[in-house]
Design a protein around this motif. Sequence first.
Motif, PDB file in Angstrom:
ATOM      1  N   ALA A  27     -17.908 -27.133  54.456  1.00 56.68           N
ATOM      2  CA  ALA A  27     -17.896 -28.404  53.986  1.00 56.68           C
ATOM      3  C   ALA A  27     -17.102 -29.372  54.955  1.00 56.68           C
ATOM      4  N   ASN A  28     -15.963 -28.796  54.909  1.00 57.80           N
ATOM      5  CA  ASN A  28     -14.818 -29.989  55.884  1.00 57.80           C
ATOM      6  C   ASN A  28     -15.558 -29.877  57.336  1.00 57.80           C
ATOM      7  N   TYR A  29     -15.779 -28.967  57.843  1.00 59.66           N
ATOM      8  CA  TYR A  29     -16.388 -29.195  59.215  1.00 59.66           C
ATOM      9  C   TYR A  29     -17.747 -29.942  59.224  1.00 59.66           C
ATOM     10  N   SER A  30     -18.759 -29.563  58.391  1.00 60.07           N
ATOM     11  CA  SER A  30     -19.968 -30.273  58.433  1.00 60.07           C
ATOM     12  C   SER A  30     -19.668 -32.006  58.052  1.00 60.07           C
ATOM     13  N   ALA A  31     -18.754 -31.955  57.021  1.00 61.35           N
ATOM     14  CA  ALA A  31     -18.528 -33.576  56.629  1.00 61.35           C
ATOM     15  C   ALA A  31     -17.975 -34.423  58.094  1.00 61.35           C
ATOM     16  N   ALA A  32     -16.773 -33.292  58.651  1.00 63.18           N
ATOM     17  CA  ALA A  32     -16.321 -34.245  59.825  1.00 63.18           C
ATOM     18  C   ALA A  32     -17.679 -34.447  60.931  1.00 63.18           C
ATOM     19  N   LYS A  33     -18.151 -33.578  61.021  1.00 62.09           N
ATOM     20  CA  LYS A  33     -19.361 -33.786  62.199  1.00 62.09           C
ATOM     21  C   LYS A  33     -20.296 -34.780  61.911  1.00 62.09           C
ATOM     22  N   LEU A  34     -20.811 -34.903  60.593  1.00 61.23           N
ATOM     23  CA  LEU A  34     -21.842 -35.642  60.395  1.00 61.23           C
ATOM     24  C   LEU A  34     -21.243 -37.131  60.445  1.00 61.23           C
ATOM     25  N   GLY A  35     -20.148 -37.182  59.775  1.00 58.61           N
ATOM     26  CA  GLY A  35     -19.306 -38.308  59.860  1.00 58.61           C
ATOM     27  C   GLY A  35     -19.197 -39.035  61.202  1.00 58.61           C
ATOM     28  N   LEU A  36     -18.854 -38.016  62.126  1.00 57.15           N
ATOM     29  CA  LEU A  36     -18.721 -38.256  63.671  1.00 57.15           C
ATOM     30  C   LEU A  36     -19.929 -38.806  64.283  1.00 57.15           C
ATOM     31  N   THR A  37     -21.027 -38.898  63.670  1.00 54.71           N
ATOM     32  CA  THR A  37     -22.265 -39.086  64.210  1.00 54.71           C
ATOM     33  C   THR A  37     -22.469 -40.532  63.739  1.00 54.71           C
ATOM     34  N   ALA A  38     -21.873 -40.798  62.397  1.00 56.20           N
ATOM     35  CA  ALA A  38     -21.918 -42.278  61.932  1.00 56.20           C
ATOM     36  C   ALA A  38     -21.057 -43.223  62.747  1.00 56.20           C
ATOM     37  N   LEU A  39     -19.858 -42.429  63.239  1.00 53.99           N
ATOM     38  CA  LEU A  39     -18.780 -43.237  63.871  1.00 53.99           C
ATOM     39  C   LEU A  39     -19.313 -43.586  65.160  1.00 53.99           C
ATOM     40  N   SER A  40     -19.838 -42.667  65.756  1.00 53.98           N
ATOM     41  CA  SER A  40     -20.616 -42.952  67.345  1.00 53.98           C
ATOM     42  C   SER A  40     -21.503 -43.986  67.216  1.00 53.98           C
ATOM     43  N   LYS A  41     -22.534 -43.809  66.122  1.00 52.72           N
ATOM     44  CA  LYS A  41     -23.504 -45.140  65.944  1.00 52.72           C
ATOM     45  C   LYS A  41     -22.916 -46.563  65.691  1.00 52.72           C
ATOM     46  N   SER A  42     -21.878 -46.442  64.858  1.00 47.27           N
ATOM     47  CA  SER A  42     -21.031 -47.732  64.632  1.00 47.27           C
ATOM     48  C   SER A  42     -20.527 -48.423  66.029  1.00 47.27           C
ATOM     49  N   ILE A  43     -19.901 -47.418  66.699  1.00 44.40           N
ATOM     50  CA  ILE A  43     -19.153 -47.933  67.988  1.00 44.40           C
ATOM     51  C   ILE A  43     -20.316 -48.559  68.720  1.00 44.40           C
TER      52      ILE A  43
END
Length: 301
Positions: free
Chosen positions: A160-176
């Motif tokens: 759950a921790n790793y998955s949440a971080a990695k999916l959050g990272l894709t959203a961060l990338s899109k926002s950047i």
Amino acid sequence: MLEGKVVIVTGSGGGIGREIALAMARQGAAVVVNDIGASLTGEGASTGPAQQVADEIKAAGGRAAPNTDSVADAASAERIVEQAVQTFGRIDCVVNNAGILRDALFHKMSGDEWDAVLKVHLYGAYNVSRAAAVHFREQQSGSLVHMTSTSGLIGNLGQANYSAAKLGLTALSKSIALDMQKFNVRSNCIAPFAWSRMISSIPVKNEEQQARVEKIKQMTPDKIAPLAAYLASDAAADVNGQVFTVRNNEIFLMSQPRPLRSIHRAEGWTPQTVAEHAIPALKASFIPLDRSADVFQWDPV
């Protein structure tokens, strides 16, 4: 393809990060090899891994500098970027690869296990990217490559921790990508399949899991590096906000959430009509509770 460019690769003391750092150098980039030299769970520290990879690059005729700052701390992440600028004169690309694992089933996961993984993967990617963004904006160019995971894009047990971080990272990338496209700054993600220290921690409790591990062992970290090097280059000038997966010799463009199906009721909805009308109409398009292994079932080629 990267002659004259300066690249930071976090977590590059071994595995996928090491192969990306070596590939960047072979393509002409000067590389800041960042790795705190910690264990898989993020404990302990050593200058050895970063120094060894930097020495390997130099021995092959390339330019490299080791760095042992932690991406999880904002001030420390700024030092990574400043070292690149002070040592090599600029910064052109950041590969956010640093990561740790603290696997546990959700109902057994501690707050510390949650925090530690998000601090390295999600906060770490933000910290280094944010520090680099100042330079990217000034020079009107730059590329960010983030290592996401199908554990986040699709799902996995006990992460759950790793998955949440990695999916959050894709959203961060899109926002950047959206916020910084006007400065010619690109941000993309790669979900890598490769045998590495992190993957080696997968629990093997039955023949099915053993077969999956054996399949992953065939997928070596060097297979990820060519796409990362390409995304750092000017040849990828029109590639922005995308999510790729690399699985041995296969490269996939991954989907991003979009509407699948809609249902309309002119008079509006009540809980009862949602139950009687909306959900039965939409249910055929429900996404199953797949894990990454359920989606990627075929042998790597």
